[in-house]
Design an enzyme around this catalytic site. Structure first.
Site, PDB file in Angstrom:
ATOM      1  N   CYS A  30     132.460  44.471  11.159  1.00 15.92           N
ATOM      2  CA  CYS A  30     133.200  44.862  12.364  1.00 15.92           C
ATOM      3  C   CYS A  30     133.927  43.667  12.995  1.00 15.92           C
ATOM      4  CB  CYS A  30     132.216  45.474  13.364  1.00 15.92           C
ATOM      5  SG  CYS A  30     132.881  45.681  15.025  1.00 15.92           S
ATOM      6  N   CYS A  33     132.879  43.021  16.593  1.00 17.45           N
ATOM      7  CA  CYS A  33     131.562  42.389  16.685  1.00 17.45           C
ATOM      8  C   CYS A  33     131.668  40.885  16.419  1.00 17.45           C
ATOM      9  CB  CYS A  33     130.592  43.015  15.681  1.00 17.45           C
ATOM     10  SG  CYS A  33     130.301  44.772  15.955  1.00 17.45           S
TER      11      CYS A  33
END
Length: 106
Positions: A30, A33
């Site tokens: 991600c 993230c």
């Protein structure tokens, strides 16, 4: 660096904890993230000794992601006394994470 928990450590360090605990549900793939990681590390450093901060990889612990409705990543969940009391999804600025811990942002 923030400690990553598996489901067994999650039980011990989050569910069995008596006070507040902040958990980031994340995924290694991600980009949001990855961008958020330094912010989470800074918050963890600021809260050291007061509120523990942990990470849970949703790909390694899909049952935890499902149990706590971490449908998108990153998802931040605040636990108190082993119960989730607040949740925020998506990238969050440092101030928002600190506010979440202070109980001002549900």
């Amino acid at each position: 660096m923030v400690e990553e928990l598996d489901k067994f450590a999650f039980q011990q360090k989050v569910i069995d904890a008596s006070g507040k605990v902040l958990v980031e549900f994340f995924a290694t793939w991600c980009p949001h993230c990855q961008k958020e990681a330094p912010v989470v590390d800074k918050v963890a450093s600021e809260l050291e000794g007061v509120v523990p901060v942990y990470r849970v990889d949703i790909d390694k612990c899909p049952e935890l992601a499902q149990a706590y409705a971490a449908d998108g990543v990153p998802t931040f969940a605040l636990f108190e006394g082993g119960q989730m009391v607040a949740r925020k999804m998506g990238e969050q600025p440092r101030e928002e994470l600190l506010s979440l811990v202070d109980g001002q942002s549900l």
